[in-house]
Design a protein around this motif. Sequence first.
Motif, PDB file in Angstrom:
ATOM      1  N   GLY A  75      96.777  84.585  22.329  1.00 28.81           N
ATOM      2  CA  GLY A  75      95.490  85.208  22.079  1.00 28.81           C
ATOM      3  C   GLY A  75      94.299  84.532  22.730  1.00 28.81           C
ATOM      4  N   LYS A  76      94.539  83.520  23.593  1.00 33.29           N
ATOM      5  CA  LYS A  76      93.444  82.806  24.261  1.00 33.29           C
ATOM      6  C   LYS A  76      93.633  82.847  25.771  1.00 33.29           C
ATOM      7  N   ILE A  77      92.513  82.892  26.490  1.00 29.51           N
ATOM      8  CA  ILE A  77      92.546  82.912  27.957  1.00 29.51           C
ATOM      9  C   ILE A  77      92.992  81.550  28.474  1.00 29.51           C
ATOM     10  N   SER A  78      94.040  81.536  29.292  1.00 29.06           N
ATOM     11  CA  SER A  78      94.481  80.299  29.949  1.00 29.06           C
ATOM     12  C   SER A  78      93.727  80.080  31.253  1.00 29.06           C
ATOM     13  N   PHE A  79      93.629  81.137  32.073  1.00 26.76           N
ATOM     14  CA  PHE A  79      92.816  81.056  33.271  1.00 26.76           C
ATOM     15  C   PHE A  79      92.530  82.447  33.816  1.00 26.76           C
ATOM     16  N   TYR A  80      91.519  82.492  34.710  1.00 26.25           N
ATOM     17  CA  TYR A  80      91.123  83.710  35.398  1.00 26.25           C
ATOM     18  C   TYR A  80      91.262  83.492  36.906  1.00 26.25           C
ATOM     19  N   GLU A  81      91.359  84.614  37.608  1.00 24.83           N
ATOM     20  CA  GLU A  81      91.151  84.650  39.056  1.00 24.83           C
ATOM     21  C   GLU A  81      90.183  85.799  39.312  1.00 24.83           C
ATOM     22  N   PHE A  82      89.258  85.583  40.232  1.00 27.57           N
ATOM     23  CA  PHE A  82      88.363  86.640  40.689  1.00 27.57           C
ATOM     24  C   PHE A  82      88.412  86.640  42.205  1.00 27.57           C
ATOM     25  N   GLY A  83      88.391  87.827  42.792  1.00 28.96           N
ATOM     26  CA  GLY A  83      88.445  87.879  44.239  1.00 28.96           C
ATOM     27  C   GLY A  83      88.344  89.280  44.777  1.00 28.96           C
ATOM     28  N   HIS A  84      88.788  89.423  46.029  1.00 30.57           N
ATOM     29  CA  HIS A  84      88.744  90.726  46.684  1.00 30.57           C
ATOM     30  C   HIS A  84      89.718  90.781  47.854  1.00 30.57           C
ATOM     31  N   ILE A  85      90.032  92.007  48.260  1.00 31.63           N
ATOM     32  CA  ILE A  85      90.612  92.250  49.573  1.00 31.63           C
ATOM     33  C   ILE A  85      89.454  92.775  50.397  1.00 31.63           C
ATOM     34  N   GLN A  86      89.207  92.143  51.522  1.00 28.91           N
ATOM     35  CA  GLN A  86      88.045  92.470  52.336  1.00 28.91           C
ATOM     36  C   GLN A  86      88.473  92.888  53.736  1.00 28.91           C
ATOM     37  N   GLN A  95      91.003  87.110  49.275  1.00 29.14           N
ATOM     38  CA  GLN A  95      90.376  85.838  48.923  1.00 29.14           C
ATOM     39  C   GLN A  95      90.184  85.784  47.418  1.00 29.14           C
ATOM     40  N   LEU A  96      90.380  84.581  46.842  1.00 38.92           N
ATOM     41  CA  LEU A  96      90.211  84.441  45.396  1.00 38.92           C
ATOM     42  C   LEU A  96      89.740  83.056  45.018  1.00 38.92           C
ATOM     43  N   LYS A  97      89.289  82.957  43.790  1.00 38.15           N
ATOM     44  CA  LYS A  97      88.922  81.692  43.156  1.00 38.15           C
ATOM     45  C   LYS A  97      89.530  81.681  41.759  1.00 38.15           C
ATOM     46  N   HIS A  98      89.899  80.494  41.288  1.00 37.73           N
ATOM     47  CA  HIS A  98      90.474  80.305  39.951  1.00 37.73           C
ATOM     48  C   HIS A  98      89.419  79.708  39.009  1.00 37.73           C
ATOM     49  N   PHE A  99      89.528  80.083  37.738  1.00 35.33           N
ATOM     50  CA  PHE A  99      88.617  79.563  36.717  1.00 35.33           C
ATOM     51  C   PHE A  99      89.393  79.301  35.431  1.00 35.33           C
ATOM     52  N   ASN A 100      89.028  78.241  34.728  1.00 35.29           N
ATOM     53  CA  ASN A 100      89.567  77.995  33.396  1.00 35.29           C
ATOM     54  C   ASN A 100      89.047  79.070  32.449  1.00 35.29           C
ATOM     55  N   ASN A 102      87.024  78.889  30.146  1.00 34.80           N
ATOM     56  CA  ASN A 102      85.584  78.753  29.894  1.00 34.80           C
ATOM     57  C   ASN A 102      84.750  78.982  31.155  1.00 34.80           C
ATOM     58  N   LEU A 103      85.384  79.512  32.217  1.00 39.01           N
ATOM     59  CA  LEU A 103      84.781  79.845  33.509  1.00 39.01           C
ATOM     60  C   LEU A 103      84.373  78.638  34.349  1.00 39.01           C
ATOM     61  N   THR A 104      84.882  77.452  34.057  1.00 41.59           N
ATOM     62  CA  THR A 104      84.697  76.344  34.982  1.00 41.59           C
ATOM     63  C   THR A 104      85.693  76.519  36.124  1.00 41.59           C
ATOM     64  N   GLY A 105      85.207  76.320  37.346  1.00 44.64           N
ATOM     65  CA  GLY A 105      86.005  76.608  38.529  1.00 44.64           C
ATOM     66  C   GLY A 105      87.004  75.530  38.890  1.00 44.64           C
ATOM     67  N   TRP A 106      88.087  75.961  39.529  1.00 41.86           N
ATOM     68  CA  TRP A 106      89.093  75.035  40.052  1.00 41.86           C
ATOM     69  C   TRP A 106      88.717  74.600  41.465  1.00 41.86           C
ATOM     70  N   GLU A 107      88.330  75.553  42.293  1.00 38.74           N
ATOM     71  CA  GLU A 107      87.974  75.246  43.673  1.00 38.74           C
ATOM     72  C   GLU A 107      86.508  74.803  43.726  1.00 38.74           C
ATOM     73  N   GLU A 111      84.664  76.821  48.451  1.00 43.73           N
ATOM     74  CA  GLU A 111      86.085  76.952  48.766  1.00 43.73           C
ATOM     75  C   GLU A 111      86.674  78.217  48.143  1.00 43.73           C
ATOM     76  N   THR A 112      87.517  78.915  48.907  1.00 47.79           N
ATOM     77  CA  THR A 112      88.293  80.047  48.396  1.00 47.79           C
ATOM     78  C   THR A 112      89.748  79.842  48.778  1.00 47.79           C
ATOM     79  N   VAL A 113      90.641  80.518  48.074  1.00 44.00           N
ATOM     80  CA  VAL A 113      92.051  80.558  48.432  1.00 44.00           C
ATOM     81  C   VAL A 113      92.226  81.851  49.229  1.00 44.00           C
ATOM     82  N   ASP A 114      92.625  81.733  50.494  1.00 49.37           N
ATOM     83  CA  ASP A 114      92.687  82.871  51.397  1.00 49.37           C
ATOM     84  C   ASP A 114      94.124  83.214  51.770  1.00 49.37           C
TER      85      ASP A 114
END
Length: 163
Positions: A75-86, A95-100, A102-107, A111-114
């Motif tokens: 019932g709790k968020i482990s992590f998010y990814e936000f990104g796009h196909i461009q 391209q994407l970015k990871h977040f915990n 609480n929305l603190t970023g990994w990269e 930096e993006t993961v491409d």
Amino acid sequence: MRLLIPLLLLNWGLTHAQNTLQLEEGESSPNATLDGVAWIEGSWQGEALGGKVEEIWSPALGGSMMFSFKLVHDGKISFYEFGHIQEKDNTLVLQLKHFNGNLTGWETQKETVDFKLVKLEKDKVYFEGLTMEKLDGDEMQVSVVVGQEGKTKELVFNYRKYY
């Protein structure tokens, strides 16, 4: 979850990817537009990584399709990814970015993961280390290579479209 994935990968060792491709040395991405991946649009749910996963893909607008991903454990968020196909330089890049949770970023901020486009087929798109395939009208399979320190594993996510 960010710490859990690398720890698990250290125990898996090097694995050959079965569903994903890489560009050969010196090979360029093929020409493509977002029309070839329009089938990804929608809201998708499944189970993976010991929890429930959700991906939401927007329709193409402004040369990109935006997405969000979340993993939920107990019932709790482990992590998010936000990104796009461009659309970029007559091809596609994911391209994407990871977040915990609480929305603190990994990269880092810039930096993006491409993932470069390798190949595009009807209802299937191959990016470097990431493949998305429409299995039927409301099912999709996503395969992605994850890892660190030269040790990788291909994970498979099975989704069903829910709206």
